[in-house]
Design a protein around this motif. Structure first.
Motif, PDB file in Angstrom:
ATOM      1  N   ARG A 148      39.241  32.571  45.309  1.00  0.00           N
ATOM      2  CA  ARG A 148      38.052  32.185  44.547  1.00  0.00           C
ATOM      3  C   ARG A 148      36.820  32.518  45.361  1.00  0.00           C
ATOM      4  O   ARG A 148      36.669  32.087  46.503  1.00  0.00           O
ATOM      5  CB  ARG A 148      38.094  30.705  44.216  1.00  0.00           C
ATOM      6  CG  ARG A 148      36.926  30.240  43.377  1.00  0.00           C
ATOM      7  CD  ARG A 148      37.140  28.837  42.875  1.00  0.00           C
ATOM      8  NE  ARG A 148      35.879  28.161  42.656  1.00  0.00           N
ATOM      9  CZ  ARG A 148      35.774  26.913  42.227  1.00  0.00           C
ATOM     10  NH1 ARG A 148      36.864  26.227  41.973  1.00  0.00           N
ATOM     11  NH2 ARG A 148      34.592  26.362  42.056  1.00  0.00           N
ATOM     12  N   LEU A 149      35.922  33.280  44.761  1.00  0.00           N
ATOM     13  CA  LEU A 149      34.738  33.755  45.461  1.00  0.00           C
ATOM     14  C   LEU A 149      33.510  32.881  45.217  1.00  0.00           C
ATOM     15  O   LEU A 149      32.621  32.804  46.056  1.00  0.00           O
ATOM     16  CB  LEU A 149      34.414  35.190  45.023  1.00  0.00           C
ATOM     17  CG  LEU A 149      35.541  36.209  45.219  1.00  0.00           C
ATOM     18  CD1 LEU A 149      35.152  37.523  44.567  1.00  0.00           C
ATOM     19  CD2 LEU A 149      35.851  36.408  46.693  1.00  0.00           C
ATOM     20  N   GLY A 150      33.462  32.245  44.069  1.00  0.00           N
ATOM     21  CA  GLY A 150      32.308  31.415  43.736  1.00  0.00           C
ATOM     22  C   GLY A 150      32.305  31.109  42.254  1.00  0.00           C
ATOM     23  O   GLY A 150      33.325  31.264  41.568  1.00  0.00           O
ATOM     24  N   ARG A 151      31.172  30.667  41.745  1.00  0.00           N
ATOM     25  CA  ARG A 151      31.045  30.346  40.329  1.00  0.00           C
ATOM     26  C   ARG A 151      29.759  30.959  39.796  1.00  0.00           C
ATOM     27  O   ARG A 151      28.765  31.090  40.519  1.00  0.00           O
ATOM     28  CB  ARG A 151      31.032  28.832  40.090  1.00  0.00           C
ATOM     29  CG  ARG A 151      32.209  28.089  40.692  1.00  0.00           C
ATOM     30  CD  ARG A 151      32.276  26.674  40.171  1.00  0.00           C
ATOM     31  NE  ARG A 151      32.981  26.614  38.899  1.00  0.00           N
ATOM     32  CZ  ARG A 151      32.992  25.546  38.106  1.00  0.00           C
ATOM     33  NH1 ARG A 151      32.276  24.493  38.425  1.00  0.00           N
ATOM     34  NH2 ARG A 151      33.674  25.543  36.978  1.00  0.00           N
ATOM     35  N   ASP A 180      34.530  30.613  37.055  1.00  0.00           N
ATOM     36  CA  ASP A 180      35.040  30.959  38.375  1.00  0.00           C
ATOM     37  C   ASP A 180      35.032  32.470  38.542  1.00  0.00           C
ATOM     38  O   ASP A 180      35.396  33.212  37.613  1.00  0.00           O
ATOM     39  CB  ASP A 180      36.468  30.450  38.554  1.00  0.00           C
ATOM     40  CG  ASP A 180      36.531  28.945  38.719  1.00  0.00           C
ATOM     41  OD1 ASP A 180      35.508  28.353  39.123  1.00  0.00           O
ATOM     42  OD2 ASP A 180      37.591  28.355  38.438  1.00  0.00           O
ATOM     43  N   ILE A 181      34.602  32.937  39.697  1.00  0.00           N
ATOM     44  CA  ILE A 181      34.692  34.355  40.044  1.00  0.00           C
ATOM     45  C   ILE A 181      35.831  34.491  41.045  1.00  0.00           C
ATOM     46  O   ILE A 181      35.803  33.862  42.110  1.00  0.00           O
ATOM     47  CB  ILE A 181      33.384  34.875  40.651  1.00  0.00           C
ATOM     48  CG1 ILE A 181      32.199  34.549  39.745  1.00  0.00           C
ATOM     49  CG2 ILE A 181      33.470  36.389  40.881  1.00  0.00           C
ATOM     50  CD1 ILE A 181      30.857  34.927  40.349  1.00  0.00           C
ATOM     51  N   THR A 182      36.839  35.283  40.695  1.00  0.00           N
ATOM     52  CA  THR A 182      38.065  35.346  41.485  1.00  0.00           C
ATOM     53  C   THR A 182      38.432  36.781  41.800  1.00  0.00           C
ATOM     54  O   THR A 182      38.291  37.669  40.954  1.00  0.00           O
ATOM     55  CB  THR A 182      39.227  34.678  40.715  1.00  0.00           C
ATOM     56  OG1 THR A 182      38.841  33.351  40.338  1.00  0.00           O
ATOM     57  CG2 THR A 182      40.486  34.616  41.565  1.00  0.00           C
ATOM     58  N   ALA A 183      38.900  37.002  43.003  1.00  0.00           N
ATOM     59  CA  ALA A 183      39.474  38.287  43.393  1.00  0.00           C
ATOM     60  C   ALA A 183      40.990  38.177  43.312  1.00  0.00           C
ATOM     61  O   ALA A 183      41.587  37.273  43.891  1.00  0.00           O
ATOM     62  CB  ALA A 183      39.046  38.665  44.805  1.00  0.00           C
ATOM     63  N   GLU A 221      30.534  36.324  50.728  1.00  0.00           N
ATOM     64  CA  GLU A 221      29.177  36.150  51.225  1.00  0.00           C
ATOM     65  C   GLU A 221      28.124  36.469  50.166  1.00  0.00           C
ATOM     66  O   GLU A 221      27.045  35.863  50.150  1.00  0.00           O
ATOM     67  CB  GLU A 221      28.947  37.033  52.453  1.00  0.00           C
ATOM     68  CG  GLU A 221      29.772  36.636  53.667  1.00  0.00           C
ATOM     69  CD  GLU A 221      29.550  37.582  54.832  1.00  0.00           C
ATOM     70  OE1 GLU A 221      28.721  38.511  54.686  1.00  0.00           O
ATOM     71  OE2 GLU A 221      30.191  37.396  55.880  1.00  0.00           O
ATOM     72  N   ILE A 222      28.414  37.440  49.289  1.00  0.00           N
ATOM     73  CA  ILE A 222      27.382  37.878  48.348  1.00  0.00           C
ATOM     74  C   ILE A 222      27.433  37.157  47.021  1.00  0.00           C
ATOM     75  O   ILE A 222      26.458  37.157  46.267  1.00  0.00           O
ATOM     76  CB  ILE A 222      27.448  39.410  48.095  1.00  0.00           C
ATOM     77  CG1 ILE A 222      28.719  39.765  47.302  1.00  0.00           C
ATOM     78  CG2 ILE A 222      27.376  40.175  49.392  1.00  0.00           C
ATOM     79  CD1 ILE A 222      28.690  41.151  46.724  1.00  0.00           C
ATOM     80  N   VAL A 223      28.566  36.561  46.689  1.00  0.00           N
ATOM     81  CA  VAL A 223      28.703  35.915  45.371  1.00  0.00           C
ATOM     82  C   VAL A 223      28.046  34.540  45.405  1.00  0.00           C
ATOM     83  O   VAL A 223      28.230  33.790  46.347  1.00  0.00           O
ATOM     84  CB  VAL A 223      30.172  35.794  44.974  1.00  0.00           C
ATOM     85  CG1 VAL A 223      30.319  34.915  43.723  1.00  0.00           C
ATOM     86  CG2 VAL A 223      30.753  37.183  44.702  1.00  0.00           C
TER      87      VAL A 223
END
Length: 293
Positions: free
Chosen positions: A159-162, A267-270, A291-293
């Motif tokens: 999970r990278l962020g929201r 959710d932003i997920t890789a 770091e960027i999300v």
């Protein structure tokens, strides 16, 4: 003491499973399916267990095969990571294929990739843009970036962020139609609609029992097209905040009822395959994304 399986045999077994069959793996690897079949048979004989149940149309793993798959992936990851370290020192290098939605590439990645390239100039990036879920194996992608719930699959994920939502309109549109004073007034405006998913078009607000339903203006099947239509003054729409951050900062768009809008952040997920997670180039890219999300 049993002889340990050869790394190349484990790689063949993993490829057959992940590609969905001998023929598919053979086409990707440039090897005859009969050769792959003999390799899997040799592995089964060496381990003394059946790994795959083969039919004319498909393969199915046995319980022993599932156990070996995870162990084999781990071995291959560590082997590849060690090979990178020994061959090239600690600087990541090599190809990395990324699959992501068009708007995220245009507004999230593209403006920032120069910094990643400066830090890791030997990582060769390829960007594939799709707004629909993708099969990483079929797409030959190392990592996919997706928004929303994580699919139930064998892929690893981070999970990278929201991403929050912003309901916006162009100043020119509001000058022409009149700026609404309360959410219910939005029903008198027009909405640029997303062809899919339809839930993005639903506008719910605190204090209102039912969604507000503006008249449809134009429907587009691409998120970037919807953004451009809204910037051009053809109606209102809600977007993930990363899509319109620059437009809001530049005054091309203005927000409407930010505090009242009810929309669960995404959710932003890789997503990535287990066999790829040992690559240092993938590891540093995932760290950079966080770091960027």
């Amino acid at each position: 003491m049993h002889e340990l399986p050869q790394t190349r045999d484990l790689a063949v077994f993993v490829a057959v499973v992940e590609d969905g069959g001998l023929a598919e793996a053979g086409r990707r690897l440039g090897v005859a399916p009969s050769t792959l079949s003999r390799t899997v048979t040799r592995l089964e004989e060496q381990l003394g267990v059946a790994l795959l149940r083969r039919t004319t149309r498909s393969i199915e793993m046995t319980p022993e095969g599932r156990d070996l798959l995870e162990a084999a992936r781990g071995i291959l990851e560590r082997t590849e990571a060690l090979s990178e370290l020994v061959s090239h020192g600690r600087r990541p290098r090599g190809p990395l294929r990324i699959n992501a939605p068009v708007p995220f590439v245009l507004h999230g990645l593209a403006p920032r990739l120069a910094a990643f390239r400066a830090a890791y100039p030997q990582v060769a990036l390829t960007l594939d843009m799709t707004d629909t879920p993708v099969d990483l194996i079929g797409a030959h992608a190392d990592v996919a970036i997706r928004f929303g719930p994580v699919p139930d699959s064998a892929m690893l994920h981070r999970r990278l962020g929201r991403a929050g939502w912003r309901l916006v309109a162009a100043p020119s549109y509001l000058e022409r139609m009149g700026r609404p004073e309360r959410p219910a007034d939005l029903a008198a405006l027009e909405q640029v609609r997303f062809a899919a998913p339809d839930h993005i078009n639903t506008l719910r607000f605190r204090g209102l029992a039912d969604p507000v339903r503006p008249k449809p203006s134009i429907t587009a099947s691409n998120g970037e097209a919807v953004r451009r239509l809204v910037v051009a003054g053809l109606g209102i729409a809600r977007f993930s905040e990363f899509m319109v951050a620059e437009d809001l900062a530049a005054g091309r768009l203005v927000e409407l009822f930010t505090e009242e809008l009810i929309a669960e952040p995404l959710d932003i997920t890789a997503l990535y395959l287990t066999r790829s997670s040992g690559l240092r180039r993938l590891a540093v890219f995932l760290d950079w994304l966080e770091e960027i999300v």
